[in-house]
Design a protein around this motif. Structure first.
Motif, mmCIF file in Angstrom:
data_model
loop_
_atom_site.group_PDB
_atom_site.id
_atom_site.type_symbol
_atom_site.label_atom_id
_atom_site.label_comp_id
_atom_site.label_asym_id
_atom_site.label_seq_id
_atom_site.Cartn_x
_atom_site.Cartn_y
_atom_site.Cartn_z
ATOM 1 N N LYS A 1 -14.432 -19.011 4.479
ATOM 2 C CA LYS A 1 -13.258 -19.619 3.851
ATOM 3 C C LYS A 1 -13.490 -21.096 3.519
ATOM 4 O O LYS A 1 -13.245 -21.537 2.393
ATOM 5 C CB LYS A 1 -12.042 -19.478 4.777
ATOM 6 C CG LYS A 1 -10.782 -20.139 4.243
ATOM 7 C CD LYS A 1 -9.615 -19.970 5.204
ATOM 8 C CE LYS A 1 -8.371 -20.687 4.673
ATOM 9 N NZ LYS A 1 -7.209 -20.521 5.564
ATOM 10 N N GLU B 1 -6.763 -5.603 8.491
ATOM 11 C CA GLU B 1 -6.234 -6.191 7.262
ATOM 12 C C GLU B 1 -5.624 -7.559 7.547
ATOM 13 O O GLU B 1 -5.690 -8.473 6.725
ATOM 14 C CB GLU B 1 -5.200 -5.265 6.625
ATOM 15 C CG GLU B 1 -4.667 -5.779 5.297
ATOM 16 C CD GLU B 1 -3.705 -4.814 4.634
ATOM 17 O OE1 GLU B 1 -3.301 -5.089 3.484
ATOM 18 O OE2 GLU B 1 -3.358 -3.780 5.251
ATOM 19 N N HIS B 2 -5.046 -7.717 8.744
ATOM 20 C CA HIS B 2 -4.442 -9.001 9.107
ATOM 21 C C HIS B 2 -5.508 -10.088 9.246
ATOM 22 O O HIS B 2 -5.272 -11.258 8.905
ATOM 23 C CB HIS B 2 -3.654 -8.871 10.413
ATOM 24 C CG HIS B 2 -2.510 -7.911 10.326
ATOM 25 N ND1 HIS B 2 -1.525 -8.002 9.374
ATOM 26 C CD2 HIS B 2 -2.197 -6.819 11.080
ATOM 27 C CE1 HIS B 2 -0.647 -7.016 9.533
ATOM 28 N NE2 HIS B 2 -1.036 -6.282 10.564
ATOM 29 N N TYR C 1 -9.463 -7.410 0.727
ATOM 30 C CA TYR C 1 -9.526 -6.327 1.726
ATOM 31 C C TYR C 1 -9.232 -4.984 1.070
ATOM 32 O O TYR C 1 -8.356 -4.874 0.197
ATOM 33 C CB TYR C 1 -8.524 -6.573 2.847
ATOM 34 C CG TYR C 1 -8.390 -5.402 3.806
ATOM 35 C CD1 TYR C 1 -9.277 -5.259 4.872
ATOM 36 C CD2 TYR C 1 -7.398 -4.435 3.621
ATOM 37 C CE1 TYR C 1 -9.174 -4.178 5.740
ATOM 38 C CE2 TYR C 1 -7.285 -3.356 4.489
ATOM 39 C CZ TYR C 1 -8.180 -3.229 5.541
ATOM 40 O OH TYR C 1 -8.077 -2.153 6.395
ATOM 41 N N ALA D 1 -8.253 -10.212 7.513
ATOM 42 C CA ALA D 1 -8.625 -10.551 6.141
ATOM 43 C C ALA D 1 -7.631 -11.543 5.544
ATOM 44 O O ALA D 1 -8.025 -12.529 4.897
ATOM 45 C CB ALA D 1 -8.702 -9.284 5.294
ATOM 46 N N LYS D 2 -6.359 -11.300 5.779
ATOM 47 C CA LYS D 2 -5.329 -12.195 5.245
ATOM 48 C C LYS D 2 -5.438 -13.587 5.867
ATOM 49 O O LYS D 2 -5.247 -14.601 5.194
ATOM 50 C CB LYS D 2 -3.942 -11.616 5.496
ATOM 51 C CG LYS D 2 -3.619 -10.389 4.649
ATOM 52 C CD LYS D 2 -2.224 -9.849 4.967
ATOM 53 C CE LYS D 2 -1.900 -8.654 4.082
ATOM 54 N NZ LYS D 2 -0.563 -8.077 4.400
ATOM 55 N N LEU D 3 -5.751 -13.640 7.161
ATOM 56 C CA LEU D 3 -5.849 -14.921 7.861
ATOM 57 C C LEU D 3 -6.910 -15.815 7.231
ATOM 58 O O LEU D 3 -6.761 -17.038 7.186
ATOM 59 C CB LEU D 3 -6.170 -14.666 9.340
ATOM 60 C CG LEU D 3 -6.245 -15.880 10.264
ATOM 61 C CD1 LEU D 3 -4.895 -16.589 10.344
ATOM 62 C CD2 LEU D 3 -6.703 -15.456 11.659
ATOM 63 N N TYR D 4 -7.994 -15.192 6.743
ATOM 64 C CA TYR D 4 -9.101 -15.976 6.192
ATOM 65 C C TYR D 4 -9.194 -15.876 4.667
ATOM 66 O O TYR D 4 -10.244 -16.155 4.087
ATOM 67 C CB TYR D 4 -10.417 -15.529 6.840
ATOM 68 C CG TYR D 4 -10.474 -15.835 8.317
ATOM 69 C CD1 TYR D 4 -10.716 -17.136 8.768
ATOM 70 C CD2 TYR D 4 -10.247 -14.844 9.267
ATOM 71 C CE1 TYR D 4 -10.753 -17.424 10.124
ATOM 72 C CE2 TYR D 4 -10.278 -15.127 10.626
ATOM 73 C CZ TYR D 4 -10.538 -16.415 11.048
ATOM 74 O OH TYR D 4 -10.566 -16.704 12.393
ATOM 75 N N ASP D 5 -8.108 -15.468 4.021
ATOM 76 C CA ASP D 5 -8.032 -15.408 2.553
ATOM 77 C C ASP D 5 -9.111 -14.508 1.960
ATOM 78 O O ASP D 5 -9.680 -14.806 0.902
ATOM 79 C CB ASP D 5 -8.150 -16.810 1.942
ATOM 80 C CG ASP D 5 -7.019 -17.723 2.374
ATOM 81 O OD1 ASP D 5 -5.955 -17.203 2.767
ATOM 82 O OD2 ASP D 5 -7.201 -18.953 2.334
ATOM 83 N N HIS E 1 -15.072 -10.639 0.931
ATOM 84 C CA HIS E 1 -14.423 -9.340 0.753
ATOM 85 C C HIS E 1 -14.750 -8.465 1.954
ATOM 86 O O HIS E 1 -15.904 -8.400 2.384
ATOM 87 C CB HIS E 1 -14.902 -8.664 -0.537
ATOM 88 C CG HIS E 1 -14.622 -9.467 -1.776
ATOM 89 N ND1 HIS E 1 -13.480 -9.317 -2.524
ATOM 90 C CD2 HIS E 1 -15.335 -10.457 -2.363
ATOM 91 C CE1 HIS E 1 -13.505 -10.167 -3.529
ATOM 92 N NE2 HIS E 1 -14.623 -10.869 -3.454
#
Length: 585
Positions: free
Chosen positions: A474, A518-519, A528, A521-525, A551
């Protein structure tokens, strides 16, 4: 102000000497006591500084930079438990012979062992896992002490890269005030130091004499049934071409580990065998293919069955060539330990060999290997996605000049089984020094900087162990695709004897986490996707290659079925090879 000037010039000399000795990269973990070193590193115009908050992740990131470049990388932290978090990466660097400079700030001597905050015993805290330790003197701005500071920096670089490469540890006791004077006159060369390293450390390389080369050439000429085993080997300019030429001259097949770099690339692959982990599981095959001589290059291979095959060949002459002057012989079967660069050994031997006629021994092994490959590359029937197919799919989808970084436990073993010979230039990497699952994400993030594209193949437990490593992607805007194989636990244990203890297996070894990644992935932009078919996998993976950034493609698998499919494949190989050998006998 005197104390600050003492510290400024002393530490500036150290940092500048690192640069003069060839260092280009440092990784810093933020902290207070290390402030003056960190600021001076950031100030130096020829250093690339990476700041990563978590010390364990930072140290593995530094390890990844050094692993792919072959150059020493420094990692810097503050005093206390920050330094303890470097330990796993230091162990890996030592075992894998990777040059690291571990720089730890410390409380001055008067604040030790009296209850001062953030003060622990940092003297030789990494024990025998560093090649060299030095407790640096307190900073003093005198010509002799500047000379000392520079000498320690040059010596540290030289020690880390001399064979076998590895980590060194320098501990810096520092008193307050901790702010250096970045405006100081002649900051880097106050005492008129010449441009260039103050101590030019010359690192030689191992070789063999002409007489010894002649001895081995004569020995090989007397042995028709031989094999060449290539494990992980540091980058050598033309080793792939040389060792395949050696194999051709001797008519010895090459059992090439996936980390050897020999399974893929533009060199000839007629002599390469990669199906040995499958066909050496059968006792009859081991007996029928017992060698008279074994030539080994590089570290021990991943395959347990290849290691067992080497160990049981007690009557064979075994020659271990180690370009770093180490001792890699866990089977205790070596007849000769040859400290010589691997490419140099081939260069010395080749002119002394007469070309052999086509060998029936070679053809038999090549035939066994080809039959094995045919079975391993056949379509696999399973209700769920089969983990071994991940490697096959990636090998087809990745572009030239890419790399696959594989996690330990099952991913590296699947790479060993399913990464077959290919003319496409794809590099396979892993942390196989200590074979741990910690720090794999961070190492792969750093390694991605050296390739056109890098994909990390990793299991869910190993991914969880180092999710902090995703921060590097990130912050540094790295282009990495992670294939997360989620079998909800420790898949490797399903293949081990403890899997039969059903009443305790899941709690102690299976350890399902039931995580929703998936969470993360969202935390680190990160992008996913969760795939349910190979068509979806191909589509999502190709999409990831066409976009920048991180990705994550999650591949859900079933541990029990995965074990059954693996065992069915191995059984089919054993049956096929036994039948073919029986017909020939």
């Amino acid at each position: 102000m005197k104390a600050s000037d003492d510290m400024t010039y002393y530490l500036a000399a150290f940092v500048d000497e690192l640069v003069q000795s060839g260092m280009t990269d440092v990784v810093i973990s933020p902290g207070s006591r290390s402030t003056p070193i960190a600021l001076l590193m950031a100030e130096h115009p020829k250093l690339e500084v990476t700041v990563l908050i978590d010390e364990r992740s930072a140290s593995f990131y530094a390890l990844g930079l050094a692993k792919t470049s072959g150059k020493p990388v420094a990692v810097l932290c503050t005093s206390g438990t920050a330094a303890a978090n470097y330990y796993p990466a230091i162990v890996e660097a030592f075992q894998a012979r990777i040059p690291l400079l571990v720089l730890t700030a410390d409380r001055p001597h008067e604040l030790r062992d009296i209850g001062a905050p953030q003060a622990i015993d940092q003297i030789k805290m990494y024990g025998n896992y560093v090649k060299w330790f030095v407790e640096m003197s307190l900073p003093v701005d005198e010509r002799s002490m500047i000379q000392y500071s520079r000498t320690m920096a040059a010596r540290a670089i030289g020690t880390s890269v001399s064979a076998p490469g590895g980590p060194v540890h320098l501990n810096f006791p520092l008193r307050e005030p901790l702010l250096p004077n970045l405006q100081a006159e002649d900051l880097w060369t106050k005492y008129g130091e010449a441009n260039g390293s103050i101590v030019d450390v010359q690192v030689g390389s191992y070789t063999i004499t002409e007489e010894r080369a002649a001895f081995f050439a004569q020995l090989f000429s007397q042995k028709k049934k031989g094999i060449i085993v290539c494990g992980e080997i540091p980058v050598r300019s033309d080793f792939s071409e040389l060792v395949t030429e050696l194999a051709e001259s001797l008519q010895y097949p090459i059992f090439a580990d996936p980390l050897s770099g020999l399974r893929a690339g533009s060199h000839a692959k007629d002599m390469i065998c990669e199906g040995y982990d499958a066909f050496l599981r059968e006792e009859m095959v081991k007996e029928a293919l017992e060698p008279e001589v074994i030539i080994r290059f590089g570290s021990m291979p991943v395959s347990k069955f290849l290691t067992q095959y080497i160990a049981r060949a007690s009557s064979a002459v075994q020659i271990v060539i180690d370009g770093d002057g180490g001792w890699r012989d866990p089977t205790l079967q070596a007849s000769f330990m040859v400290h010589c660069k691997e490419d140099v050994f081939c260069q010395k031997i080749l002119p002394l060999l007469a070309q052999r006629k086509e060998s029936s021994w070679l053809q038999e092994i090549i035939s066994v290997n080809q039959r094995t490959k045919n079975l391993l590359s056949s379509p696999v029937k399973s209700e769920n996605l089969f983990e071994g197919n991940v490697i096959t799919e990636l090998q087809a989808l990745l572009p030239e000049g890419s790399a696959i970084f594989v996690g330990n436990s099952m991913p590296i073993r699947d790479a060993d089984t399913f990464f077959l010979t290919d003319d496409k230039d794809i590099k396979v990497l892993a942390n196989r020094g200590a074979n741990g699952i910690d720090g794999v994400v961070s190492t792969a993030m750093a390694a991605s900087k050296a390739f056109k594209r890098l994909v990390l193949v990793i299991g869910d437990l190993s991914f969880y162990h180092d999710m902090n490593g995703l921060l590097a992607a990130k912050l540094l805007m790295l282009d990495v695709t992670i294939v997360l194989i989620n079998n909800n636990g420790g898949g490797i244990f399903s293949f081990l004897p403890q899997s039969k203890i059903e009443n305790h297996f899941e709690a102690l070894f299976g350890t399902p986490m039931n995580m929703n990644f998936e969470h993360a992935a969202k935390l680190y932009d990160a992008g996913y996707s969760l795939v349910e078919s190979w068509e979806e996998f191909r589509s999502n993976f190709s999409e990831s290659l066409s976009h920048n950034g991180l990705h994550i493609i999650e591949v859900p698998t079933n541990r029990e079925e995965n074990e059954q499919v693996h065992r069915k494949l191995w059984k089919s190989v054993s049956q096929e090879i036994k039948m073919s050998l029986s017909r020939e006998i």
